[in-house]
Every structure is written in structure tokens, then in C-alpha cells.
Scaffold this motif. Sequence first.
Motif, PDB file in Angstrom:
ATOM      1  N   MET A   1       2.179   8.729  -2.118  1.00 37.11           N
ATOM      2  CA  MET A   1       2.309   8.116  -3.562  1.00 37.11           C
ATOM      3  C   MET A   1       1.286   8.699  -4.395  1.00 37.11           C
ATOM      4  N   THR A   2       1.874   8.489  -5.522  1.00 38.26           N
ATOM      5  CA  THR A   2       1.033   9.140  -6.853  1.00 38.26           C
ATOM      6  C   THR A   2       0.007   7.987  -7.189  1.00 38.26           C
ATOM      7  N   PRO A   3      -1.107   8.434  -7.811  1.00 38.97           N
ATOM      8  CA  PRO A   3      -2.215   7.341  -8.251  1.00 38.97           C
ATOM      9  C   PRO A   3      -1.612   6.303  -8.918  1.00 38.97           C
ATOM     10  N   LYS A   4      -0.363   6.417  -9.659  1.00 36.16           N
ATOM     11  CA  LYS A   4       0.106   5.442 -10.482  1.00 36.16           C
ATOM     12  C   LYS A   4       0.895   4.604  -9.629  1.00 36.16           C
ATOM     13  N   GLU A   5       1.735   4.984  -8.680  1.00 34.10           N
ATOM     14  CA  GLU A   5       2.491   4.078  -7.729  1.00 34.10           C
ATOM     15  C   GLU A   5       1.370   3.350  -6.916  1.00 34.10           C
ATOM     16  N   GLN A   6       0.253   3.879  -6.627  1.00 32.02           N
ATOM     17  CA  GLN A   6      -0.613   3.165  -5.625  1.00 32.02           C
ATOM     18  C   GLN A   6      -1.205   2.098  -6.529  1.00 32.02           C
ATOM     19  N   LEU A  10      -0.833  -1.997  -5.974  1.00 33.30           N
ATOM     20  CA  LEU A  10      -2.023  -2.800  -5.688  1.00 33.30           C
ATOM     21  C   LEU A  10      -2.315  -4.110  -6.783  1.00 33.30           C
ATOM     22  N   TYR A  11      -1.987  -3.514  -8.207  1.00 32.03           N
ATOM     23  CA  TYR A  11      -1.945  -4.527  -9.152  1.00 32.03           C
ATOM     24  C   TYR A  11      -1.016  -5.673  -8.877  1.00 32.03           C
ATOM     25  N   GLU A  16       0.667 -11.284  -8.005  1.00 30.69           N
ATOM     26  CA  GLU A  16       1.638 -12.051  -7.284  1.00 30.69           C
ATOM     27  C   GLU A  16       1.239 -12.973  -5.979  1.00 30.69           C
ATOM     28  N   GLU A  17       0.525 -12.041  -5.467  1.00 33.11           N
ATOM     29  CA  GLU A  17       0.014 -12.705  -4.302  1.00 33.11           C
ATOM     30  C   GLU A  17      -1.450 -12.774  -4.224  1.00 33.11           C
ATOM     31  N   PRO A  18      -2.164 -13.462  -5.164  1.00 34.38           N
ATOM     32  CA  PRO A  18      -3.597 -13.583  -5.374  1.00 34.38           C
ATOM     33  C   PRO A  18      -4.133 -14.161  -4.017  1.00 34.38           C
ATOM     34  N   ASP A  19      -3.737 -14.881  -3.423  1.00 29.59           N
ATOM     35  CA  ASP A  19      -4.536 -15.560  -2.273  1.00 29.59           C
ATOM     36  C   ASP A  19      -4.649 -14.554  -1.095  1.00 29.59           C
ATOM     37  N   ALA A  20      -3.384 -14.179  -0.843  1.00 30.75           N
ATOM     38  CA  ALA A  20      -3.491 -13.048   0.251  1.00 30.75           C
ATOM     39  C   ALA A  20      -4.259 -11.658  -0.221  1.00 30.75           C
ATOM     40  N   PHE A  21      -4.231 -11.484  -1.615  1.00 31.85           N
ATOM     41  CA  PHE A  21      -4.902 -10.013  -1.643  1.00 31.85           C
ATOM     42  C   PHE A  21      -6.285 -10.424  -1.637  1.00 31.85           C
ATOM     43  N   TRP A  22      -6.757 -11.510  -2.373  1.00 33.51           N
ATOM     44  CA  TRP A  22      -8.103 -11.751  -2.515  1.00 33.51           C
ATOM     45  C   TRP A  22      -8.812 -11.824  -1.152  1.00 33.51           C
ATOM     46  N   LEU A  23      -8.071 -12.521  -0.170  1.00 36.34           N
ATOM     47  CA  LEU A  23      -8.720 -12.913   1.168  1.00 36.34           C
ATOM     48  C   LEU A  23      -8.960 -11.490   1.863  1.00 36.34           C
ATOM     49  N   GLU A  24      -7.923 -10.622   1.663  1.00 35.87           N
ATOM     50  CA  GLU A  24      -7.919  -9.109   2.219  1.00 35.87           C
ATOM     51  C   GLU A  24      -9.242  -8.502   1.723  1.00 35.87           C
ATOM     52  N   GLN A  25      -9.512  -8.520   0.368  1.00 34.22           N
ATOM     53  CA  GLN A  25     -10.647  -7.724  -0.261  1.00 34.22           C
ATOM     54  C   GLN A  25     -11.799  -8.570   0.202  1.00 34.22           C
ATOM     55  N   ALA A  26     -11.978  -9.842   0.508  1.00 34.74           N
ATOM     56  CA  ALA A  26     -13.044 -10.599   1.130  1.00 34.74           C
ATOM     57  C   ALA A  26     -13.406  -9.880   2.436  1.00 34.74           C
ATOM     58  N   GLN A  27     -12.890  -9.069   3.174  1.00 32.91           N
ATOM     59  CA  GLN A  27     -13.138  -8.515   4.181  1.00 32.91           C
ATOM     60  C   GLN A  27     -14.142  -7.386   4.012  1.00 32.91           C
ATOM     61  N   LEU A  28     -14.307  -6.894   2.887  1.00 30.61           N
ATOM     62  CA  LEU A  28     -15.086  -5.844   2.213  1.00 30.61           C
ATOM     63  C   LEU A  28     -16.760  -6.522   2.451  1.00 30.61           C
ATOM     64  N   VAL A  29     -16.660  -7.820   2.428  1.00 28.06           N
ATOM     65  CA  VAL A  29     -18.037  -8.397   2.348  1.00 28.06           C
ATOM     66  C   VAL A  29     -18.585  -8.784   3.748  1.00 28.06           C
ATOM     67  N   ASP A  30     -19.981  -8.785   4.003  1.00 24.52           N
ATOM     68  CA  ASP A  30     -20.263  -9.616   5.435  1.00 24.52           C
ATOM     69  C   ASP A  30     -20.792 -10.991   5.241  1.00 24.52           C
ATOM     70  N   LEU A 421      -7.569  -5.309 -11.385  1.00 25.60           N
ATOM     71  CA  LEU A 421      -7.167  -6.177 -10.177  1.00 25.60           C
ATOM     72  C   LEU A 421      -7.184  -7.577 -10.609  1.00 25.60           C
ATOM     73  N   GLY A 422      -6.000  -8.496 -10.432  1.00 25.52           N
ATOM     74  CA  GLY A 422      -6.344  -9.668 -10.661  1.00 25.52           C
ATOM     75  C   GLY A 422      -6.252 -10.353 -11.945  1.00 25.52           C
TER      76      GLY A 422
END
Length: 626
Positions: A1-6, A10-11, A16-30, A421-422
Amino acid sequence: MTPKEQYDALYERSVEEPDAFWLEQAQLVDWQRFPKQALQYEKPPFAYWYPDGQLNLCHNAVDRHLEARGNQTALIWVSTEVEREQRITYQALYRQVNEMAALLRNLGVGKGDRVLIYLPMIPETVVAMMATVRLGAVHSVVFGGFAAHSLASRIDDATPTVVMTADAGMRGGKVIPYKPLLDAALEHAQSARPQVVVVNRGLDPDLKMGEGDTDYHSAVAPLAGVEIPPEMVASSDPSYILYTSGTTGRPKGVQRDTGGHAVSMIASMKYIYGVGAGDVMFSGSDIGWVVGHSYIVYAPLLVGATTVVYEGIPIRPDPGIWWSMVEKYKVNCMFTSPTAIRVLKKSGPDYIKKYDFSSLRWLFLAGEPLDRQTHAWVSETLGKPVVDNYWQTETGWPILSNFAGLGLMETKFGSPCKPSLGYNIRLVDSQSGAQLGADVKGALMIQPPLPPGCMTTIYNNDDGFVETYFSRFDEPLYATFDYAMYDQDGYYFIMGRDDDVLTVAGYRMGTREIEEALCTHPAVAEAAVVGVKDEIKTQEVVAFVVLTGGLDNPGAESLRDVVSKEVGPIAKPRDLYVVSGVPKTRSGKVLRRAILAICEGRDPGDLPTIEDAAVLDVIREAVGTG
Ligand code: ATP
Ligand code: MG
């Protein structure tokens, strides 16, 4: 994928699926307790991210790294003021933070209490912020060097348990007293007297300690080795209060949460800034501003990077100082303001070119419009990508940016690229509020809920939060108070502040457009435009320009012609003044409302955040009201 496609993928998911998206990002935190729910949004526009999550910010920024990178440098402190350099590992930072947390706790600081930090750019400032959030308390960092009454009003607003200060700071080789200013502020303040802790740097031989004041160094000495377990807090509990820059009026006390903040910081490093563990980041800003909070302190520490903390001005001993640091500390990502780059531009490219930037991947700029000319100049001079990113104290991280972490999309000079994002961005007609399409200028709004990391309210003033930000139109959209446009490719362009929009003979235009046009002339280093009241045309364009060093003055007429050619004859400034400088806030923003007041013969009023009040006289003299 090109950077633009990526980016697109992601955007799209983020909105469009903010709940799923942000729960996934929450894994970055301890987390102490991982959230089951992304968002609680029962009381719009108040958004509670990760309502059932529990965590501690200091644990994430410090303790979390001890095992894998305890001996890595967390912080490099460089002071050209006191000629010192110091490296602090994550392990050493952990020690210092625990000792300071113990001291604060002994002074009565507990969960939810406020600690006001009025310190210069020294490691203790970072340590104090971390120690505060370790206790589950809330910090309020006040930019060093604010006058006593500005400090007093912030003390009254935050009602801190403890105020941390130093004997003095230094700026451009001059000692700036801090403690006497705090004493004066405490005289003015109406609220209960806080405990005062002083970091004595030995800069002020006349330092006066009050009865009850605590000397930091002697108070922490007996606490060596003490460990204070991090206090776990709810994700929505506040982590800090920070005031906006005060460019357009009275600064607003922005309150940030804990969990959303942590997630947004790490996610922005991953996707936008492309900085991870072991990388070196240098943000040429002040910890007292949002760029400093986010990208000197929180984001670099949260990802386990090394952050460079610089005490000094960018042109001393010479304008090459920052770039010599990029070489010496092998900086991978640098962040500063367009203003700092314009200063360099005035001094010429040689100060940059003589250093080795092989470590540097990209330079990020934010805080003010980055005109096409400066964007092109600095990209060319550095030979590295330069990323314009647009955001506010309120959001804490970019609203618009290119995404270095995904590989950069095409750069368009003059544009901070695409929505972050978001962020559900809405561009609307500034009168009717109707949604606009491409190539039409309007008010930049955000559809709530605001994404994680954005302000959750104004401290102690929920009504003010709703009134200030969400009541511009019938539909409750968040107002950025900026004026913008996007093109057919979805690239945004910030045209200036909402209240700087000019109406000349029925045409509306942003101050930015005219400033940008003036900057296309090689002799112009910087321009500030205001719309002065006029009976016939509603407003008349008045421009102030600062010339590039070493070039001849092209004369007002030829500069007026440039505007006529670039924007149109209607935008041609009625008056154009060549000046030695324009008034700015201490964070480098042009104070157009002060310039306008002078042009209209009014008193510019209280300007608590002005960098150098003497520049007002430069404007007064130019327009002949001095
Ligand atoms: P106040 O809100 O108190 O008047 P302020 O808006 O200057 O002060 P900040 O939060 O520090 O306080 O600045 C955010 C503002 O800076 C944005 O709303 C915008 O006007 C401007 N800005 C920031 N980044 C950019 C950028 N990349 N391009 C154009 N303008 C920018
Ligand atoms: Mg603002």
C-alpha cells in the motif's frame, strides 16, 4: 500500500468505527484495568474516553521502560544559559520522580489536588510533572517569566496545594527572577496560600526564602531511594490544566484527561511523528506551552524515546545552535514553530548548512501558518521533509497533519495536509453554518465527540466549555476559531483566525492569504496583516512587513503589487509599513488584535502573553500614533 492508501484506510476506520479503532489503539498503553468500553457519550459534548479504564501516566512514561531501557537516556538537558549539559537515564528519572513524589506527598498533595509548576526549562520541571501525575494529582504548568498578576490569576483558578518554583531562570544571558515574582503573585492571590517549594539553582544571590518555604534540594536529600507506588486513576480523571496562548483574548484553562491523553500521545508518535523507543526527539518549544507538554515531555517519554530539553534562546550563541544540537545528539525528529524558522531565514542558510543532519528524518512545524515560501526554503535548506501540522492547546495533538509514521504522503507547500485520526472535520459557512465543499473558504469546525486526548472541559467551568466552543451555530459543532479551505485532493489550508477574516468591499479573505502573498517576495521575511475599519469598504487592508537581512528594501509599491498579482487588486494594502518586528506572544504568534487596536487608535489593552511590549512602539511609530 502507498502511504496515501494506508492513511485513507486508517483515517476511515478512525471515524467510521471509532469504538473499535480506539479500543485497538488503547493497546498501546499499559493499563491497570484495560477498558471494555471506548467511549461514554451520554452528555454531549462531554466525551469520556475509556470510562472503565484505570491507569497511571507516570507508570507509563517512566516505570514501564525500566526493564527494557532503564539505562537509556530519557532526557538530555542542554542549557546555553548556564553552560551545562546533563543526561538522565530512565532509571535516574525514576529515582528523581519518586523522591519528588515523596516530597509532594509529605506536603499534603493527594489524588486530584493541583500542583502549580512555575519553573524554567530544567529537568526538575519534567520531574515535577511526572511526580504530580504519579500521585494522581493534577499539574498546571505556568510559562516561566509571566508577570505576577498572570501568575496570580492562575493560582486563583487552580487553587494549588503546592507551587514549585526556582530562584531564577535565565534568558539570553540575563538572570530572570522567579521566586520574587511568585511572592508578588501570592500577595495578589485571593485563594488559600499554597506550600512553596524552591529549586535553588544558585542564580539569585538575593534569594529570600519565606518562613515555611521548602528548599527542594535539601528536602529531597533524606528521601533518596524512597519509592512511591503510582496512584491508579480513572481514565477520565484529569491529568493537567494548561492555558491557551492568549493570542485572541483571555487564556482559557484547558483540562485534559488521563487515558485519552496517553493513547493520543502514543498513537500520534506512531502514526504522525514516526518516533519510537530509542529514537531522539527535540522540540524547540517551552514546556509551558502545549507543544512542550505533548512533545517535549509526554509523548517522547510514553514511547521510551530520548527527549532533548533546551534552556536558552534559538539564536545564542548564534542561530546555528539548534542545528548543532541535532548533529551532536543525533536527533531523529525535530519539532518547532514557523516563527523560529523565519528567524533563521533572516540570518541565512549557512547556519543550518554547516551541520550534519544524517540522523534527522523530518522536521515538524506548528503554531502559526507556515507560508509556502518558508516551507519551501526550509525543506530545501535542510534537504529533509518538513511537515506542517495544525492543532491547538485544546486538542493536545494534531488536527491536521501529514503522517510520517506511515511514510509521508505528497507534501503541498502551505498545507498542513489531511485530517488526523478520529477528527471529523466540518468546514462550514461562517455566517449560515451550512456545510461547504472543496475550494470554498469557511469556518473550521469539528463534529463532536472530540477524539481521545482533546480537552474534556474548561477547568471548573463546564458551562464555559459548552458556551465557548460549541455554541457558534445551532448545530453543536466544536469551533476551532480558524478559517480554512480544502482542495480537490482533500488537503487543507488554514487561512487565518476567524476573527482576523477581512471583509473588503464585500469580499471575505483570510489575513493569511495576503501575508502569504507578501512572503512570496524574497525581500520579505515576515508579514502581518490587519483589517482596519473603513466607512465605505467595511475594512481596509493594512500590512506590516519585516525584511530579510541583507536584501534591499523593494519599496511599498512593489510589495503592494505582489499582493495585487497573487490575491487580487481588492486585497492590495492601503498602507504598507516596513518595520523591524511585529508584536508576538511568547509562543511566537502574531498579536494581530494588538496591531489592529493601534491602527484604529485604540489601546491594545492587557496582553499578558506578549513577548516584547516594546515592539508595540515600533507599530505605533510606523502608523504615526506613537
Ligand atoms: P488563544 O486561544 O488564547 O487566543 P492561541 O489560539 O494562539 O491563543 P494555541 O492553542 O497555542 O493558542 O494556538 C492554536 C492556534 O494556533 C490555532 O487555533 C491556529 O490559529 C494556530 N495554528 C497552530 N498551528 C497552525 C498551523 N500549522 N497552521 C496555521 N495555524 C496554526
Ligand atoms: Mg485559540
